[in-house]
Design an enzyme around this catalytic site. Structure first.
Site, PDB file in Angstrom:
ATOM      1  N   GLU A  60     -27.819  49.806-107.256  1.00 14.14           N
ATOM      2  CA  GLU A  60     -27.828  48.352-107.120  1.00 14.14           C
ATOM      3  C   GLU A  60     -26.641  47.676-107.801  1.00 14.14           C
ATOM      4  O   GLU A  60     -26.054  46.724-107.279  1.00 14.14           O
ATOM      5  CB  GLU A  60     -29.139  47.776-107.682  1.00 14.14           C
ATOM      6  CG  GLU A  60     -30.357  48.011-106.827  1.00 14.14           C
ATOM      7  CD  GLU A  60     -31.013  49.364-107.021  1.00 14.14           C
ATOM      8  OE1 GLU A  60     -32.038  49.646-106.371  1.00 14.14           O
ATOM      9  OE2 GLU A  60     -30.487  50.153-107.846  1.00 14.14           O
TER      10      GLU A  60
ATOM     11  N   HIS B 255     -43.272  46.800-108.087  1.00 15.86           N
ATOM     12  CA  HIS B 255     -42.980  46.311-106.743  1.00 15.86           C
ATOM     13  C   HIS B 255     -43.617  44.947-106.483  1.00 15.86           C
ATOM     14  O   HIS B 255     -43.787  44.559-105.330  1.00 15.86           O
ATOM     15  CB  HIS B 255     -43.489  47.297-105.679  1.00 15.86           C
ATOM     16  CG  HIS B 255     -42.846  48.645-105.729  1.00 15.86           C
ATOM     17  ND1 HIS B 255     -43.191  49.597-106.655  1.00 15.86           N
ATOM     18  CD2 HIS B 255     -41.857  49.196-104.968  1.00 15.86           C
ATOM     19  CE1 HIS B 255     -42.467  50.689-106.461  1.00 15.86           C
ATOM     20  NE2 HIS B 255     -41.648  50.474-105.449  1.00 15.86           N
TER      21      HIS B 255
END
Length: 668
Positions: free
Chosen positions: A407, A474
């Site tokens: 990322e 998540h």
């Protein structure tokens, strides 16, 4: 201090058939930054500059690499690479003004030393976190590839920076995508005071290239001719056959990490050994031995350089201290964006939230031929939520790019694309994963416009939120991490119509936008949405329901919770505000509503401490105090990580607590 005295030559030079003019140019190009540094060290002791990171002894690397690059190719240097700036012929008065924090510098006094960039000279300055600039070089190189330009980007790091994750992520991306990036490691022996023996165990840092299937070379960083000749050949090959190349320059840092550090931690015999390998003195002696340089020529070179230094120092010293005001400072945080309203035709289609996101992406890729979408699994697979399904077939894998799981470097790559005149989107597969890319977002994207007038034309999509049993990694709604960072825009729509229009605007806006999309809304919320392209403005809340009894202020899934509870409890006279845009925030609509109703409750899915709800409550108290008929109330999730089990998650989320709190407010 460089002198005319004979020097015992420790470096063997091969002239490679270069002309006398070329050899003298390389010599004077090294001498110039050395003489500037010697002057800067005097000014530092006099308190006329605040800090200095010396590159004395490493000039051959900066000069050799820069001279081997084409003038319109980007170089990303560090704070010991003065030779990059001087070899690109930046006016010295501007460099001196930069170091004194004056207006003629490159950052308007907002950043110091070499922490700046300039599009005019194709130099992209470092940030103190070092590693993120490696990914930026990837993005610049990717831009060249996509524009069919035979160009190379060169990026510098020290041996210490090779331990950072960003270094490894950037090498991996460059290798997988065959990007023409020249990764330059200046192995100068020490990371501040930490010797290489305590930094890595491989024999040579160049060996790390093998792990990425990458060509690598070791070059004597003190031999200007070897640096120039080998880098010239390598970069020429890279332009024709695009690929990354890793270079380890063996050199040494003759002064401290910065001047306050000193060098007491370095064994004296090591200092003595490398002093004999001084790149300028050795090359100077070589030129004397060849009859190319003599005292008269050297004195003339030195005289010309000294005159240039003195003249430009005087210009910098005579410049007034920088003046500014809060309006000017605030106006430079974001690139100017003039919103253009695009209205759609009357034809509408009833679609889901997820479809609205997908259609906005497709329309924006069609509209902006310089837009690149990047993310894990977004190409053939279509992303974990299938939002980009079919995109790679329609637009090609050059523009719809699967990324490795890295990322941080991908955010850096997006920044590099922006520097190279393109637009980029990064999909965080889940907003939780943005923590792995947090540094370049808040320290690079957010600050780059303010620092040196370079915008970050990047959209980061953030699938977020709970209620779907996804557990602690998540399910976060982490917008508050970013709403407090100047330079970032944060958008969080609750409905398909808003999602499509606001996402289209995000791609038109030349500033970094964090676009939050609640996963639980993807396939549960439908709405009639215009078929054609349209836009909606940032910073304008939506009044979902008008009333005078109380003001409910919320966003995301909170809007739907509030609608359900209002209907369930029969509160027909409350006003419901969907913020839609969190940064910029529609403070006027909030205050107008609260002034009218006299009561306010803010609902957020985030936990309360440090949340946006807390900031809004403070704004209401500060601006609407005299209109309040009750305390400003806040409702948020529990101060715990988000649990997985359904009953635990239900208790964690604020929906049921909001019901009770709203009743308390109405009855107050």
């Amino acid at each position: 201090m460089v002198s005319n005295k004979p020097h015992s030559q420790s470096i063997i030079f091969n002239d490679y058939g270069y002309s006398q003019e070329k050899l003298l140019d390389l010599y004077s190009s090294m001498l110039k930054p050395r003489m500037i540094e010697e002057k800067m060290l005097i000014l530092l002791r006099q308190g006329k500059i605040s800090k200095w990171f010396s590159g004395i002894g490493q000039e051959a690397i900066s000069v050799g690499v820069t001279k081997a690059m084409q003038e319109d190719e980007y170089i990303l240097p560090m704070h010991r690479n003065l030779g990059v700036f001087t070899s690109r012929n930046i006016p010295l008065n501007r460099l001196f003004s930069q170091w004194q924090g004056k207006a003629s510098g490159f950052t308007k006094g907002r950043d110091r030393s070499f922490h700046f960039g300039t599009q005019e000279y194709k130099i992209v300055g470092m940030i103190s976190h070092l590693g993120p600039q490696m990914g930026v070089a990837d993005g610049i190189a990717l831009g060249h590839i996509l524009k069919n330009e035979q160009k190379v980007s060169a990026v510098f790091t020290g041996e210490g920076g090779t331990s950072e994750g960003d270094f490894h992520e950037a090498l991996n991306i460059a290798s997988v995508w065959d990007l023409p990036v020249l990764f330059c490691i200046e192995n100068n022996g020490y990371g501040l005071s930490t010797p290489t023996t305590e930094q890595f165990r491989c024999k040579d840092l160049a060996d790390r290239g093998a792990g990425y299937g990458m060509e690598s070379h070791i070059i004597d960083g003190n031999n200007i001719l070897e640096v120039y000749e080998k880098i010239s050949g390598i970069t020429e090959s890279m332009r024709v056959n695009p690929r990354p190349v890793l270079i380890e320059f063996k050199t040494f840092r003759m002064r401290g990490h910065e001047e306050a550090s000193g060098t007491k931690y370095v064994p004296q015999e090591l200092m003595d050994e490398w002093e004999q390998k001084d790149p300028i003195m050795n090359f100077q002696q070589h030129l004397y031995d060849k009859g190319i340089l003599d005292d008269e020529i050297l004195n003339e070179i030195r005289k010309d350089i000294q005159a240039e230094i003195d003249e430009n120092l005087q210009l910098a010293f005579s410049e007034n201290s920088i003046e500014s005001n809060s309006t000017k400072e605030l106006n430079d945080v974001f690139e100017k964006f003039v919103y253009q309203e695009v209205s759609a035709d009357s034809e509408k289609e009833n679609i889901r939230y997820v479809d609205a996101i997908s259609r906005a992406l497709k329309e924006s890729v069609q509209r902006h031929d310089n837009l690149v979408l990047m993310g894990q699994d977004i190409a053939d697979y279509g992303g974990v939520f299938k939002i980009t399904e079919g995109f790679s077939e329609e637009f090609g894998k050059d523009r719809i790019r699967n990324t490795p799981i890295c990322e941080s470097a991908i955010v850096g790559t997006a920044m590099g694309l922006s520097i190279n005149g393109m637009k980029a989107m990064v999909e965080m597969q889940f907003s939780d994963f943005v923590s792995s890319g947090f540094n370049p977002i808040v320290n690079y994207l957010a600050k780059v416009k303010y620092r040196w007038d370079q915008n970050a034309d990047v959209v980061i999509r953030m699938p977020c939120g709970g209620g779907v049993g996804a557990g602690p990694f998540h399910s976060q709604t982490n917008e508050a991490w970013f709403t407090k960072i100047p330079g970032l825009k944060v958008v969080y729509p609750a409905f398909p119509y808003d999602a499509k229009g606001l996402l289209n605007t995000a791609f038109n806006d030349p500033n970094p936008v964090l676009f939050f999309e609640h996963k639980a809304l993807y396939r549960s919320i439908r709405q009639d949405v215009p078929v054609d392209y349209y836009t909606l403005p940032f910073g304008k809340a939506s009044i979902i329901k008008e009333g005078s009894q109380a003001s409910i202020i919320t966003y995301g899934a909170g809007v739907h919770w509030a609608l359900e509870i209002i209907e369930e409890m029969g509160y027909n006279n409350v006003e419901l505000i969907d913020l839609r845009s969190l940064q910029p925030l529609d403070i006027n609509s909030i205050c107008e509503s609260v002034t009218k109703t006299g009561k306010a409750i803010i609902l957020t899915e985030d936990s309360l401490f440090g949340s946006l709800a807390s900031e809004i409550a403070a704004l209401i108290s500060e601006n609407c105090f005299e209109s309040l008929d009750a305390p400003v109330m806040r409702v948020g999730s529990l101060e715990t990580p988000i649990p997985f089990a359904q009953n635990l998650e239900k208790e964690y989320l604020p929906k049921d607590r909001f019901r009770d709190k709203l009743q308390d407010l109405i009855e107050y």
